[in-house]
Scaffold this active site. Structure first.
Site, mmCIF file in Angstrom:
data_model
loop_
_atom_site.group_PDB
_atom_site.id
_atom_site.type_symbol
_atom_site.label_atom_id
_atom_site.label_comp_id
_atom_site.label_asym_id
_atom_site.label_seq_id
_atom_site.Cartn_x
_atom_site.Cartn_y
_atom_site.Cartn_z
ATOM 1 C CB ILE A 718 -0.965 0.033 1.208
ATOM 2 C CG1 ILE A 718 -0.195 -0.105 2.528
ATOM 3 C CG2 ILE A 718 -2.021 -1.045 1.078
ATOM 4 C CD1 ILE A 718 -1.080 0.006 3.752
ATOM 5 N N GLY A 719 2.169 1.124 0.051
ATOM 6 C CA GLY A 719 3.003 2.321 0.040
ATOM 7 C C GLY A 719 4.474 2.006 -0.012
ATOM 8 N N GLY A 721 8.112 3.931 1.011
ATOM 9 C CA GLY A 721 8.712 5.082 1.674
ATOM 10 C C GLY A 721 10.190 5.191 1.404
ATOM 11 N N GLY A 724 11.752 1.887 3.074
ATOM 12 C CA GLY A 724 11.168 0.567 2.988
ATOM 13 C C GLY A 724 9.796 0.563 2.367
ATOM 14 C CB VAL A 726 3.693 0.671 4.021
ATOM 15 C CG1 VAL A 726 2.594 0.506 5.061
ATOM 16 C CG2 VAL A 726 4.738 1.662 4.522
ATOM 17 C CE LYS A 741 8.982 3.259 7.676
ATOM 18 N NZ LYS A 741 9.123 4.536 8.387
ATOM 19 C CG ASP A 847 9.860 13.094 5.870
ATOM 20 O OD1 ASP A 847 9.851 14.020 5.030
ATOM 21 O OD2 ASP A 847 9.864 11.890 5.560
#
Length: 1022
Positions: A718-719, A721, A724, A726, A741, A847
């Site tokens: 789903i993501g 970063g 790494g 997710v 994550k 961030d």
């Protein structure tokens, strides 16, 4: 006819032209062939209609001659289609390009349907066409340039669609055009000067677009013009004087622009036929032209929202046909106390329905002549002036009055009983005057009354129970008066209430049980009275309450458990009473509660420590000396358990024994502990020594995470970063949805990011932080080191996905509305305020960006990803760290790039950029931001006058839709209100993202301003 048949239609049409050009047939054969062409063109049109709810096209088949089809008109001689009229049939679909084959067409009317897509360019081939009426549809794109080939065109009506681009200058070639309607679209650019070529033009309507620049003076050449309408654009400069010399002018509207200058003093002579003159919401100066009273045909006159000064002409009574008079929000008045003499002449305006004079500097005594105004009068606005005297008794003669607004003046005397004769009255607003006497019980006759505001006067006596007859009453504000007696059960039992404010009076007695009928009430304020007794249990039924204030009374007893049902409360004030007992634990479960005041009561016991109680700035409990525990910010002494008290008060012998044995026991434990630690260190590997800071998180195995994510399947990704990936996972027997994550340990800094996130999140708790459930530091199936963090799953994904949806995405989410964006921004700001000022060690996120703001089921924002976070160990919000920090381009503060200094100011900068992105729809890395232009500068250049040009179009569209739904007389100047809200929000974003840290707004101030903007938006009710 199905779409697949259309090529066959085109084929037949092709042969039709071949036969006409190369073979000789009798004229009857040619007519038949032309008729067939028209029939096929109509069937092609029908094939593009996807919804026909009224069955308008149900007769369009072979069982009926096509000339008899609904909406179709044919010529008698040739049986060719000359008119297609399908107005108001609620048809949905696109306009077929085969319409161009109806070559004899003179009129096409598709008004009030749901046609979308573009206007077919083929329309330009209809050289006989005289009228195009496509208004009130959803057509998009630009006007086809070749529409100018329709040289016979008289009417081009495209009002209220979604057309865009510039207004084509080629329209100036439609020399026979009589009416041009482009109002209610998204046109930009300037008004083409070429329109002055349309010498036969009578009606020009360009309102409600985004046009800019000056009004071309050449338009003054249009001597037959009777309608000129350019309202609700961004036009600048002055009105060309030539336009005021067109004697045929009947309707002239330039409201809601940025026009300047003075209105010519002779305008009443040069516009003798003017019926509607609307100049409001601009920046006009000077006086109201005295000649205006000579424009005897005037029905609507609007100079509101300008900078006009001086006196109002005293002979306006000459305007016998006047229906609406609006001079509100100017600087009118001379200060000589005789500014209201012109009202006497208005008695002659027998059709008058609206008089609006609010927010000027008019002074003088309110004349009795207003009682003789037209019986047609509906709205009477006179608020915020310096009007003195009393309200005339004869006001009861104005039988059709719906609204009386005379607030914030110098009125004295009492409210006339005759007001009760105004049986159609809905709003009575007289707050902020010096009115005395009692509230007349005759107000109970007004069954349509929805709002009564008498706040801030000197009214005495009791509240008349007759008000209970006003079954539609939504707002009753009697605060700041001298009222006494009890609260009538008939009044407090009115279920229609949204707001009831009786504060700052001398009311006494208990609250009637009938308060439980207020199921829809949002604000209830009974503060600063002499009320007593216990809070009735029936209050639990008021589930819509958001604001509740019972402060400064003599209420007693415990805080009732029935309060637990009031889960929508945002502000609760029970201070300065005699409440006793414990603070109910259910208060810490109220997720919307932002402010709680329980000070100066007799409360005792332990203070809850969750929910609103975690924020010391949001809670006041001073003056309750028997309270203990709670959040450290409340500075209360800790609570001792009952068992401990018994031990120390009644067990002296055990105390002595403990005093002797305890040192021995501690010494023994210490020796055992040292021995155990030495042995443990010898057995532990070097790798375990290096990872000691992570041990406290070793709660889940690699195998469990592998199973939860179905082998870290790409379908669950789903993501991605900086450090790494997710994955979505389902964890444990309870099948808890989680986000996992997984750190890419091949990347430099990934392990440090893992430790930083664990360190930051181990001791902080906030409703707007992503909750870390556990972590994993293990070995994968290949023997490689594996690290992962497990978070609470956020079903609505990241803010990034909501803000930057691609137009071609399937199942596209709806755009975030203004309130959702504001709530998300406030949630994020609250997190920063907590991290910076309310943690034991201040934390800097480092961030902050849309992809790190996640949304739960209810669209509440949660900030995550603390992989770059820093702890400021001296708890000073201004402390800096010289360790190099990395952030995300566009969001990272400028000083980070120069010195790498970490401070709370850096987070404030990122928040400012985030806020600007949310409300402009522009990323800080957009290609347009080059050569020194940035998102910060882009937003700054738009304030305050160009907000409509920089705000996200979705927000602008929402505001326009709301304005269209609200009766503007009841909530005037909505456009200005929305503008003020947008300016306020963008201002916060700009001040937070200033280049120098010292110039940036404090996060606490940002929260306050955003909450004020939120309240302003909530005040706009549909």
């Amino acid at each position: 006819m199905k779409p697949s048949k259309i090529p066959h239609v085109a084929f037949l049409i092709f042969f039709h032209f071949i036969f006409l050009n190369y073979f000789h047939f009798p004229s009857s054969h040619c007519a038949n062939l032309g008729s067939e062409t028209d029939k096929f063109a109509l069937l092609a049109f029908k094939s593009k209609v996807v919804d026909d709810p009224f069955g308008a096209l149900s007769t369009w088949n072979d069982s009926v001659d096509f000339c008899q089809w609904h909406g179709v008109t044919c010529s008698l001689r040739h049986r060719r289609v000359v008119a297609l009229d399908l107005r108001a049939q609620n048809l949905t679909g696109t306009i077929s390009p085969f319409i161009a084959n109806l070559t004899f067409l003179r009129l096409i009317n598709l008004q009030q349907n749901k046609f979308y897509g573009k206007i077919p360019p083929e329309t330009g081939r209809l050289f006989r066409l005289r009228s195009i009426r496509f208004s009130l549809n959803m057509l998009q794109g630009e006007i086809p340039a070749n529409i100018t080939h329709c040289s016979e065109l008289r009417i081009l009506d495209l009002v209220t669609n979604k057309l865009e681009g510039n207004i084509p200058s080629e329209l100036g070639n439609l020399f026979k055009l009589v009416g041009l309607g482009l109002t209610g679209n998204n046109y930009t650019g300037s008004i083409p000067q070429s329109l002055s070529n349309l010498s036969f033009l009578q009606q020009l309507s360009l309102s409600e677009n985004r046009l800019s620049g000056n009004i071309p003076s050449e338009l003054g050449l249009l001597k037959q013009l009777n309608m000129f309408q350019v309202s609700a654009n961004s036009l600048t400069g002055s009105i060309p004087i030539q336009l005021f010399n067109i004697s045929s002018m009947d309707y002239f509207a330039v409201t809601e622009n940025k026009l300047v200058g003075e209105i010519p003093h002779y305008v009443g002579f040069t516009l003798p036929n003017i019926r509607v003159l609307l100049l409001g919401s601009n920046r006009f100066t000077g006086e109201i032209p005295p000649s205006i009273s000579n424009a005897s045909k005037l029905e609507k006159l609007d100079f509101s929202d300008n900078l006009m000064a001086g006196s109002i002409p005293e002979d306006l009574g000459k305007l016998k046909n006047l229906i609406r008079l609006n001079f509100a929000r100017n600087n009118l008045g001379t200060g000589k106390g005789n500014d209201l003499r012109f009202l006497d002449s208005l008695v002659n305006c027998t059709f008058l329905e609206v008089v609006s004079l609010s927010r000027n500097s008019l002074s003088g005594v309110l004349p009795n002549s207003i009682a003789n105004f037209s019986s047609h009068l509906i709205y009477l606005y006179m608020s915020a002036n310096r009007i003195s005297g009393t309200i005339p008794t004869g006001v009861g003669n104005l039988k059709n009055l719906i609204l009386i607004a005379m607030e914030v003046n110098l009125l004295t005397g009492s409210i006339p009983t005759s007001v009760g004769y105004l049986l159609k009255l809905q709003v009575l607003s007289l707050f902020g005057n010096k009115i005395s006497g009692e509230i007349p019980s005759s107000l109970g006759n007004l069954i349509f009354l929805t709002e009564v505001d008498l706040q801030g006067n000197s009214i005495r006596g009791s509240i008349p129970s007759a008000l209970g007859n006003c079954l539609q009453l939504q707002k009753l504000d009697l605060s700041d008066n001298n009222l006494s007696g009890t609260i009538p059960r008939e009044v407090i039992g009115l279920s229609s209430f949204v707001l009831l404010d009786l504060s700052r009076n001398h009311l006494s007695g208990p609250i009637p049980l009938e308060v439980g009928r207020l199921k829809g009430i949002q604000q209830l304020d009974l503060s600063e009275n002499k009320l007593s007794g216990e809070i009735p249990s029936s209050l639990a039924s008021c589930v819509g309450l958001e604001y509740l204030n019972f402060s400064d009374n003599s209420f007693q007893g415990p805080i009732h458990s029935g309060f637990s049902s009031l889960k929508g409360l945002q502000d609760l004030d029970l201070s300065r009473n005699n409440f006793s007992g414990k603070i109910p634990m259910f208060l810490n479960t109220f997720r919307f509660l932002q402010k709680l005041n329980l000070s100066f009561n007799n409360l005792e016991g332990e203070v809850p420590s969750e929910g609103v109680f975690k924020n010391g700035r949001a809670v006041s409990i001073i003056g309750n000396n028997k309270l203990c525990g709670g959040s450290p910010e409340l500075h209360l002494h800790s609570c001792r358990s009952r068992g401990s008290r018994k031990l120390w008060q009644h067990s002296t012998f055990k105390i002595v024994i403990s005093a002797v044995l305890l040192p021995c026991l501690l010494s023994t434990c210490f020796i055992v502990f040292v021995f155990y630690q030495r042995r443990k260190r010898r057995r532990r590997s070097k790798a375990l020594v290096n990872s000691s800071r992570e041990d406290k998180y070793l709660k889940i195995s690699y195998a469990e995470l592998l199973k939860a994510t179905e082998g870290f399947s790409s379908a669950n990704l789903i993501g991605i970063g900086g450090y790494g990936y997710v994955y979505k996972g389902i964890l444990g027997t309870e099948e808890t949805n989680v986000a996992v994550k997984v750190l890419d340990l091949q990347q430099r800094g990934a392990s440090k990011s893992f430790i930083a996130e664990c360190e930051a999140l181990r001791s902080i708790r906030h409703r707007n932080l992503v909750k870390i459930i556990t972590s994993c530091s293990s070995i994968d199936t290949r023997g490689n080191e594996f690290k992962a963090l497990v978070y609470e799953f956020m079903p609505n994904g990241s803010l990034e996905n909501w803000l930057n949806q691609k137009e071609d995405e399937q199942n596209q989410r709806p755009k975030l509305n203004l309130m959702q964006r504001l709530s998300i921004a406030i949630d994020v700001a609250n997190v920063l305020e907590y991290l910076h000022h309310h943690c034991h060690t201040s934390i800097v996120h480092c961030d902050l960006k849309p992809s790190n703001v996640l949304l739960d089921n209810e669209m509440v924002a949660h900030v995550g990803d603390f992989g770059l976070s820093r702890l400021l160990h001296d708890n000073s919000p201004d402390q800096t760290s010289t360790s190099r920090v990395r952030g995300s381009i566009g969001y990272v503060a400028p000083e980070y790039g120069a010195l790498g200094e970490v401070s709370t100011h850096g987070d404030v900068y990122s928040f400012g950029i985030l806020l600007l992105e949310m409300f402009t729809g522009k990323r800080p890395t957009d290609e347009m931001f080059e050569e020194g232009l940035s998102l910060h500068k882009y937003a700054k250049m738009g304030l305050p006058d160009q907000v409509a040009e920089i705000i996200d179009p979705a927000i602008l569209e929402e505001a326009l839709e709301i304005q269209a739904e609200i009766v503007t007389e009841l909530q005037p100047n909505l456009r200005a209100k929305f503008h003020e809200i947008q300016v306020s929000i963008l201002r916060v974003g700009i001040l937070c993202s200033e280049e120098l840290p010292r110039d940036r707004m404090k996060i606490q101030d940002a929260i306050m301003e955003l909450q004020e903007a939120q309240k302003m938006r909530q005040a706009i009710k549909l």
